[in-house]
Design an enzyme around this catalytic site. Structure first.
Site, short mmCIF file in Angstrom:
data_model
loop_
_atom_site.label_atom_id
_atom_site.label_comp_id
_atom_site.label_asym_id
_atom_site.label_seq_id
_atom_site.Cartn_x
_atom_site.Cartn_y
_atom_site.Cartn_z
N PHE A 114 0.86 -1.19 0.00
CA PHE A 114 0.00 0.00 0.00
C PHE A 114 0.90 1.24 0.00
O PHE A 114 1.80 1.34 -0.83
CB PHE A 114 -1.01 -0.05 1.14
N SER A 115 0.71 2.18 0.91
CA SER A 115 1.41 3.46 0.75
C SER A 115 2.88 3.45 1.14
O SER A 115 3.57 4.45 0.93
CB SER A 115 0.68 4.55 1.55
N VAL A 116 3.40 2.35 1.65
CA VAL A 116 4.85 2.23 1.74
C VAL A 116 5.45 2.31 0.33
O VAL A 116 6.60 2.72 0.15
CB VAL A 116 5.25 0.93 2.46
N LYS A 118 4.86 4.52 -1.77
CA LYS A 118 5.20 5.92 -2.01
C LYS A 118 6.65 6.20 -1.63
O LYS A 118 7.39 6.88 -2.36
CB LYS A 118 4.27 6.84 -1.22
#
Length: 393
Positions: A114-116, A118
Protein backbone atom coordinates in the site's frame (compact mmCIF):
# COMPACT_ATOMS: atom_id res chain seq x y z
CA UNK A 1 -5.05 -26.61 -9.81
CA UNK A 2 -6.13 -25.40 -6.37
CA UNK A 3 -7.79 -27.98 -4.14
CA UNK A 4 -10.94 -26.07 -3.15
CA UNK A 5 -11.56 -28.04 0.02
CA UNK A 6 -7.94 -27.64 1.17
CA UNK A 7 -8.06 -23.92 0.44
CA UNK A 8 -11.22 -23.50 2.51
CA UNK A 9 -9.83 -25.61 5.34
CA UNK A 10 -6.73 -23.39 5.47
CA UNK A 11 -8.31 -19.97 5.00
CA UNK A 12 -11.89 -20.39 6.18
CA UNK A 13 -13.41 -19.34 2.85
CA UNK A 14 -13.31 -20.41 -0.77
CA UNK A 15 -10.93 -18.84 -3.29
CA UNK A 16 -13.91 -17.83 -5.43
CA UNK A 17 -15.16 -15.60 -2.61
CA UNK A 18 -12.21 -13.18 -3.00
CA UNK A 19 -13.26 -10.39 -5.37
CA UNK A 20 -12.35 -6.79 -6.14
CA UNK A 21 -15.34 -5.67 -4.09
CA UNK A 22 -14.10 -7.32 -0.86
CA UNK A 23 -10.36 -8.06 -1.10
CA UNK A 24 -9.38 -5.34 1.40
CA UNK A 25 -11.95 -6.50 3.99
CA UNK A 26 -11.59 -9.20 6.64
CA UNK A 27 -11.35 -12.15 6.44
CA UNK A 28 -10.45 -12.19 2.75
CA UNK A 29 -7.67 -9.60 3.07
CA UNK A 30 -5.33 -11.99 4.91
CA UNK A 31 -5.00 -14.11 1.77
CA UNK A 32 -5.56 -11.30 -0.74
CA UNK A 33 -2.75 -9.04 0.51
CA UNK A 34 -0.30 -11.87 -0.25
CA UNK A 35 -1.76 -12.77 -3.66
CA UNK A 36 -2.64 -9.47 -5.33
CA UNK A 37 -1.35 -10.60 -8.72
CA UNK A 38 -4.18 -13.16 -8.93
CA UNK A 39 -6.84 -10.48 -9.38
CA UNK A 40 -5.10 -7.21 -10.39
CA UNK A 41 -2.72 -6.89 -13.40
CA UNK A 42 0.92 -6.42 -12.41
CA UNK A 43 4.35 -5.67 -13.86
CA UNK A 44 7.49 -7.43 -12.67
CA UNK A 45 10.29 -5.65 -10.79
CA UNK A 46 13.20 -8.05 -11.23
CA UNK A 47 15.42 -8.92 -8.26
CA UNK A 48 19.17 -9.51 -8.29
CA UNK A 49 20.20 -12.79 -9.91
CA UNK A 50 22.09 -15.63 -8.27
CA UNK A 51 21.28 -14.68 -4.68
CA UNK A 52 19.44 -16.93 -2.27
CA UNK A 53 17.85 -16.28 1.10
CA UNK A 54 19.48 -17.44 4.31
CA UNK A 55 17.34 -19.62 6.61
CA UNK A 56 14.62 -18.15 8.81
CA UNK A 57 15.92 -16.55 12.00
CA UNK A 58 13.74 -17.83 14.82
CA UNK A 59 11.92 -15.01 16.63
CA UNK A 60 10.80 -17.13 19.58
CA UNK A 61 12.90 -15.41 22.23
CA UNK A 62 11.95 -11.95 20.99
CA UNK A 63 8.25 -12.85 20.92
CA UNK A 64 8.35 -13.65 24.62
CA UNK A 65 9.78 -10.26 25.57
CA UNK A 66 7.38 -7.88 27.35
CA UNK A 67 6.91 -4.13 27.26
CA UNK A 68 4.50 -1.60 28.72
CA UNK A 69 1.68 -0.20 26.61
CA UNK A 70 -0.46 2.39 28.39
CA UNK A 71 0.40 0.79 31.72
CA UNK A 72 -0.35 -2.71 30.48
CA UNK A 73 2.34 -5.38 30.28
CA UNK A 74 2.20 -7.10 26.90
CA UNK A 75 4.42 -9.56 25.08
CA UNK A 76 5.73 -8.89 21.60
CA UNK A 77 3.77 -11.92 20.39
CA UNK A 78 0.55 -10.45 21.79
CA UNK A 79 1.32 -7.13 20.12
CA UNK A 80 1.79 -8.82 16.76
CA UNK A 81 -1.44 -10.77 17.15
CA UNK A 82 -3.42 -7.68 18.17
CA UNK A 83 -2.14 -5.73 15.14
CA UNK A 84 -3.02 -8.55 12.69
CA UNK A 85 0.62 -9.05 11.71
CA UNK A 86 1.40 -11.24 8.70
CA UNK A 87 5.19 -10.91 8.83
CA UNK A 88 7.88 -8.94 10.63
CA UNK A 89 11.62 -8.75 10.02
CA UNK A 90 13.91 -7.10 12.55
CA UNK A 91 17.45 -6.06 11.61
CA UNK A 92 20.12 -4.91 14.06
CA UNK A 93 23.36 -3.34 12.80
CA UNK A 94 22.77 -4.79 9.34
CA UNK A 95 22.01 -8.34 10.51
CA UNK A 96 18.61 -10.04 10.51
CA UNK A 97 17.93 -10.97 14.13
CA UNK A 98 14.29 -12.13 13.95
CA UNK A 99 11.74 -13.31 11.39
CA UNK A 100 8.09 -13.61 12.37
CA UNK A 101 5.69 -15.30 9.94
CA UNK A 102 1.96 -15.84 10.40
CA UNK A 103 0.58 -19.20 9.16
CA UNK A 104 1.18 -19.82 5.44
CA UNK A 105 3.61 -16.88 5.17
CA UNK A 106 7.17 -17.71 4.02
CA UNK A 107 10.40 -15.94 3.12
CA UNK A 108 9.19 -15.97 -0.48
CA UNK A 109 5.72 -14.54 0.22
CA UNK A 110 5.12 -11.14 -1.31
CA UNK A 111 2.71 -8.70 0.32
CA UNK A 112 1.18 -5.48 -0.88
CA UNK A 113 2.88 -2.40 0.60
CA UNK A 114 0.00 0.00 0.00
CA UNK A 115 1.41 3.46 0.75
CA UNK A 116 4.85 2.23 1.74
CA UNK A 117 5.05 2.12 -2.07
CA UNK A 118 5.20 5.92 -2.01
CA UNK A 119 8.41 5.91 0.00
CA UNK A 120 10.01 3.27 -2.24
CA UNK A 121 9.04 5.31 -5.29
CA UNK A 122 10.59 8.44 -3.81
CA UNK A 123 13.98 6.70 -3.72
CA UNK A 124 13.83 6.35 -7.51
CA UNK A 125 13.06 10.08 -7.73
CA UNK A 126 16.11 10.76 -5.57
CA UNK A 127 18.27 8.63 -7.87
CA UNK A 128 17.09 10.58 -10.92
CA UNK A 129 17.82 13.87 -9.16
CA UNK A 130 21.32 12.61 -8.41
CA UNK A 131 21.65 11.79 -12.13
CA UNK A 132 20.64 15.34 -13.07
CA UNK A 133 17.54 14.06 -14.88
CA UNK A 134 14.93 15.35 -12.44
CA UNK A 135 14.58 18.84 -11.00
CA UNK A 136 12.40 18.88 -7.88
CA UNK A 137 11.66 22.59 -8.41
CA UNK A 138 10.31 22.03 -11.92
CA UNK A 139 6.59 22.00 -12.74
CA UNK A 140 4.98 18.58 -13.06
CA UNK A 141 3.79 19.08 -16.69
CA UNK A 142 7.42 19.49 -17.81
CA UNK A 143 7.68 15.73 -17.28
CA UNK A 144 4.00 14.75 -17.71
CA UNK A 145 2.42 16.95 -20.42
CA UNK A 146 -0.91 15.15 -20.02
CA UNK A 147 -1.37 16.98 -16.70
CA UNK A 148 -0.97 20.48 -18.19
CA UNK A 149 -4.57 21.56 -17.57
CA UNK A 150 -5.10 19.66 -14.32
CA UNK A 151 -4.58 20.55 -10.66
CA UNK A 152 -0.90 19.77 -11.25
CA UNK A 153 -0.46 22.44 -13.91
CA UNK A 154 1.41 24.79 -11.54
CA UNK A 155 2.52 22.21 -8.95
CA UNK A 156 6.22 21.52 -8.54
CA UNK A 157 7.71 18.06 -8.16
CA UNK A 158 8.72 18.96 -4.58
CA UNK A 159 5.06 19.75 -3.81
CA UNK A 160 4.15 16.27 -5.01
CA UNK A 161 6.92 14.72 -2.91
CA UNK A 162 5.85 16.52 0.27
CA UNK A 163 2.06 16.16 -0.14
CA UNK A 164 1.71 19.92 -0.42
CA UNK A 165 -0.39 19.92 -3.58
CA UNK A 166 -3.74 21.58 -3.01
CA UNK A 167 -6.26 19.16 -4.53
CA UNK A 168 -10.02 19.05 -4.70
CA UNK A 169 -9.82 15.45 -3.50
CA UNK A 170 -10.70 13.61 -0.30
CA UNK A 171 -8.87 10.44 0.77
CA UNK A 172 -11.85 8.59 2.24
CA UNK A 173 -11.14 4.86 2.11
CA UNK A 174 -14.68 3.59 2.63
CA UNK A 175 -16.36 6.06 0.28
CA UNK A 176 -17.89 4.14 -2.63
CA UNK A 177 -19.01 7.11 -4.72
CA UNK A 178 -16.61 10.06 -4.32
CA UNK A 179 -13.29 10.96 -5.89
CA UNK A 180 -11.37 8.34 -3.95
CA UNK A 181 -13.70 5.62 -5.24
CA UNK A 182 -13.06 6.83 -8.81
CA UNK A 183 -9.35 6.73 -8.10
CA UNK A 184 -9.50 3.13 -6.88
CA UNK A 185 -11.52 2.07 -9.91
CA UNK A 186 -9.06 3.73 -12.29
CA UNK A 187 -6.23 1.74 -10.71
CA UNK A 188 -8.29 -1.49 -10.91
CA UNK A 189 -8.40 -1.78 -7.11
CA UNK A 190 -12.22 -1.76 -7.22
CA UNK A 191 -14.67 -3.20 -9.74
CA UNK A 192 -16.13 -0.84 -12.35
CA UNK A 193 -19.50 0.71 -11.69
CA UNK A 194 -22.35 -1.09 -13.44
CA UNK A 195 -22.84 0.50 -16.85
CA UNK A 196 -20.08 3.02 -16.18
CA UNK A 197 -16.99 3.78 -18.23
CA UNK A 198 -13.48 2.88 -17.12
CA UNK A 199 -10.96 5.67 -16.62
CA UNK A 200 -7.24 5.06 -16.73
CA UNK A 201 -5.05 6.43 -13.94
CA UNK A 202 -3.74 9.18 -16.24
CA UNK A 203 -7.27 10.16 -17.27
CA UNK A 204 -8.31 10.33 -13.63
CA UNK A 205 -5.30 12.46 -12.66
CA UNK A 206 -5.79 14.78 -15.64
CA UNK A 207 -9.33 15.46 -14.45
CA UNK A 208 -8.39 16.47 -10.89
CA UNK A 209 -9.02 20.12 -10.03
CA UNK A 210 -7.03 22.42 -7.81
CA UNK A 211 -8.36 23.42 -4.40
CA UNK A 212 -8.78 27.01 -3.26
CA UNK A 213 -5.31 27.50 -1.75
CA UNK A 214 -1.87 27.63 -3.36
CA UNK A 215 0.40 24.64 -3.76
CA UNK A 216 3.42 24.39 -1.49
CA UNK A 217 1.62 25.44 1.69
CA UNK A 218 -0.50 22.99 3.70
CA UNK A 219 0.25 19.27 4.07
CA UNK A 220 -2.66 17.41 2.45
CA UNK A 221 -2.29 13.65 2.23
CA UNK A 222 -3.52 12.52 -1.19
CA UNK A 223 -2.42 9.24 -2.76
CA UNK A 224 -2.84 10.44 -6.38
CA UNK A 225 0.24 12.63 -5.85
CA UNK A 226 2.37 9.53 -5.64
CA UNK A 227 1.02 8.10 -8.88
CA UNK A 228 1.90 11.46 -10.40
CA UNK A 229 5.43 10.96 -9.06
CA UNK A 230 5.62 7.63 -10.89
CA UNK A 231 4.62 9.38 -14.12
CA UNK A 232 7.20 12.12 -13.45
CA UNK A 233 9.86 9.42 -13.01
CA UNK A 234 8.90 7.79 -16.29
CA UNK A 235 8.83 11.14 -18.10
CA UNK A 236 12.19 12.24 -16.71
CA UNK A 237 13.95 8.94 -17.40
CA UNK A 238 12.20 7.75 -20.55
CA UNK A 239 11.93 4.33 -18.86
CA UNK A 240 9.09 2.20 -17.52
CA UNK A 241 8.98 2.48 -13.74
CA UNK A 242 9.27 -1.27 -12.97
CA UNK A 243 12.32 -1.61 -15.23
CA UNK A 244 14.01 1.43 -13.70
CA UNK A 245 13.18 0.28 -10.16
CA UNK A 246 14.75 -3.09 -10.90
CA UNK A 247 17.91 -1.67 -12.48
CA UNK A 248 18.60 1.16 -10.04
CA UNK A 249 17.18 -0.12 -6.72
CA UNK A 250 16.22 -3.79 -6.42
CA UNK A 251 19.22 -5.34 -8.18
CA UNK A 252 21.98 -3.21 -6.59
CA UNK A 253 20.18 -3.61 -3.26
CA UNK A 254 20.58 -7.38 -3.51
CA UNK A 255 16.84 -8.09 -3.45
CA UNK A 256 16.34 -11.86 -3.35
CA UNK A 257 12.81 -12.11 -4.76
CA UNK A 258 11.14 -10.38 -7.68
CA UNK A 259 8.70 -7.68 -6.65
CA UNK A 260 5.78 -6.46 -8.71
CA UNK A 261 3.64 -3.37 -9.06
CA UNK A 262 -0.03 -3.26 -10.01
CA UNK A 263 -0.90 -1.52 -13.27
CA UNK A 264 -4.07 -0.11 -14.80
CA UNK A 265 -5.55 -1.16 -18.13
CA UNK A 266 -3.10 1.13 -19.97
CA UNK A 267 -0.13 -0.34 -18.11
CA UNK A 268 0.41 2.68 -15.83
CA UNK A 269 1.99 1.55 -12.53
CA UNK A 270 0.23 2.31 -9.24
CA UNK A 271 3.31 3.79 -7.60
CA UNK A 272 1.08 5.33 -4.94
CA UNK A 273 0.13 1.99 -3.42
CA UNK A 274 0.61 -1.02 -5.68
CA UNK A 275 4.12 -2.37 -4.98
CA UNK A 276 4.30 -5.94 -3.64
CA UNK A 277 7.47 -7.53 -2.25
CA UNK A 278 8.90 -9.72 0.50
CA UNK A 279 9.39 -8.54 4.06
CA UNK A 280 13.13 -9.19 3.99
CA UNK A 281 13.65 -7.22 0.79
CA UNK A 282 11.67 -4.34 2.26
CA UNK A 283 13.90 -4.49 5.35
CA UNK A 284 16.91 -4.30 3.02
CA UNK A 285 15.54 -1.03 1.63
CA UNK A 286 15.28 0.26 5.19
CA UNK A 287 18.86 -0.80 5.92
CA UNK A 288 20.01 1.01 2.78
CA UNK A 289 18.32 4.16 4.06
CA UNK A 290 19.89 3.68 7.51
CA UNK A 291 23.29 3.46 5.82
CA UNK A 292 22.84 6.75 3.99
CA UNK A 293 22.01 5.29 0.58
CA UNK A 294 24.40 2.33 0.29
CA UNK A 295 23.82 -1.44 0.29
CA UNK A 296 26.44 -4.19 -0.02
CA UNK A 297 29.01 -1.58 -0.99
CA UNK A 298 26.81 -0.19 -3.77
CA UNK A 299 25.90 3.49 -3.78
CA UNK A 300 22.19 3.49 -4.68
CA UNK A 301 21.13 7.05 -3.83
CA UNK A 302 23.21 9.94 -2.54
CA UNK A 303 23.87 10.43 1.15
CA UNK A 304 22.77 14.04 0.65
CA UNK A 305 19.32 12.94 -0.56
CA UNK A 306 18.88 10.52 2.35
CA UNK A 307 19.99 13.14 4.90
CA UNK A 308 17.63 15.71 3.40
CA UNK A 309 14.78 13.18 3.38
CA UNK A 310 15.10 12.20 7.04
CA UNK A 311 15.80 15.67 8.46
CA UNK A 312 14.06 18.14 6.11
CA UNK A 313 10.46 19.12 5.58
CA UNK A 314 8.21 21.80 7.01
CA UNK A 315 7.33 21.56 10.71
CA UNK A 316 4.68 24.22 10.14
CA UNK A 317 2.94 22.30 7.35
CA UNK A 318 2.77 19.19 9.56
CA UNK A 319 1.74 21.05 12.71
CA UNK A 320 -1.20 22.62 10.87
CA UNK A 321 -2.43 19.28 9.50
CA UNK A 322 -4.81 16.75 11.06
CA UNK A 323 -1.95 14.23 11.21
CA UNK A 324 -0.32 16.07 14.10
CA UNK A 325 -2.82 14.31 16.40
CA UNK A 326 -1.08 10.95 16.01
CA UNK A 327 2.50 12.18 15.39
CA UNK A 328 2.77 15.41 17.38
CA UNK A 329 6.46 16.07 16.73
CA UNK A 330 6.50 14.71 13.20
CA UNK A 331 7.34 15.96 9.75
CA UNK A 332 6.89 14.59 6.24
CA UNK A 333 9.45 14.98 3.49
CA UNK A 334 10.10 13.15 0.21
CA UNK A 335 7.29 10.73 1.13
CA UNK A 336 8.90 9.61 4.41
CA UNK A 337 7.64 10.35 7.92
CA UNK A 338 9.89 11.60 10.70
CA UNK A 339 9.04 10.95 14.36
CA UNK A 340 10.88 13.99 15.69
CA UNK A 341 13.18 11.81 17.81
CA UNK A 342 15.53 10.66 15.05
CA UNK A 343 13.58 7.67 13.76
CA UNK A 344 11.79 7.76 10.40
CA UNK A 345 9.39 5.46 8.63
CA UNK A 346 7.16 4.58 5.69
CA UNK A 347 3.52 3.71 6.39
CA UNK A 348 0.70 2.02 4.49
CA UNK A 349 -2.95 1.35 5.23
CA UNK A 350 -3.99 -1.86 7.00
CA UNK A 351 -0.71 -1.84 8.97
CA UNK A 352 2.25 -1.81 6.56
CA UNK A 353 5.44 -0.34 8.07
CA UNK A 354 9.11 0.20 7.34
CA UNK A 355 10.60 1.72 10.49
CA UNK A 356 14.21 2.85 10.83
CA UNK A 357 15.80 3.92 14.13
CA UNK A 358 19.39 5.01 13.39
CA UNK A 359 20.29 5.48 17.05
CA UNK A 360 19.33 1.88 17.79
CA UNK A 361 20.84 0.70 14.45
CA UNK A 362 17.48 -1.05 13.96
CA UNK A 363 15.23 -1.62 10.97
CA UNK A 364 11.76 -3.20 11.18
CA UNK A 365 9.67 -4.26 8.19
CA UNK A 366 6.12 -5.23 9.18
CA UNK A 367 3.23 -6.49 7.05
CA UNK A 368 -0.29 -6.70 8.44
CA UNK A 369 -3.89 -7.35 7.44
CA UNK A 370 -5.63 -5.04 9.90
CA UNK A 371 -9.39 -5.08 9.24
CA UNK A 372 -9.63 -1.28 9.06
CA UNK A 373 -7.66 0.75 6.56
CA UNK A 374 -6.51 3.37 9.01
CA UNK A 375 -6.87 3.73 12.79
CA UNK A 376 -4.78 6.20 14.78
CA UNK A 377 -4.79 3.92 17.84
CA UNK A 378 -3.20 1.16 15.75
CA UNK A 379 -0.48 3.60 14.66
CA UNK A 380 0.20 4.46 18.30
CA UNK A 381 0.30 0.75 19.15
CA UNK A 382 2.83 0.00 16.42
CA UNK A 383 5.04 2.97 17.28
CA UNK A 384 5.10 1.81 20.90
CA UNK A 385 6.07 -1.67 19.72
CA UNK A 386 8.94 -0.29 17.64
CA UNK A 387 10.19 1.80 20.56
CA UNK A 388 10.15 -1.33 22.71
CA UNK A 389 11.99 -3.37 20.06
CA UNK A 390 14.70 -0.70 19.90
CA UNK A 391 15.47 -1.29 23.58
CA UNK A 392 15.16 -5.08 23.36
CA UNK A 393 17.14 -6.16 20.30
Amino acid sequence: MVDASAFKATHGFERSEVRLCNWRAAPWNVWAFRNVSEFIPTARIAAASGLTEEPVVDAGELLRETFLLNGRSITVAEALRETSTDAMVVMKSGRIVADFHAPDFTLQSRHILFSVSKSVTSIIAGILRDDGLLDFDERVPCYVPELEASAYDDARVCDVLDMRVNLDFEEIYHDRHGSHARYRRAGLFDPPEPGGGMETVVEFLAGLKKGKADHGEAYQYASPNSDVLGLVIQGASGRRFPDLASERLFRPLGARQDAYVTVDRAGTPRTGGGINMTARDLARIGEMMRNGGTADGNRIVSQNWVHETVTGGSRKAWAESASVSWLPHGRYHNKWYQTGSGAFFALGIHGQWLYIDPRATMVVAKFSSQPDAIVDDAKDFNLALFDALASIV
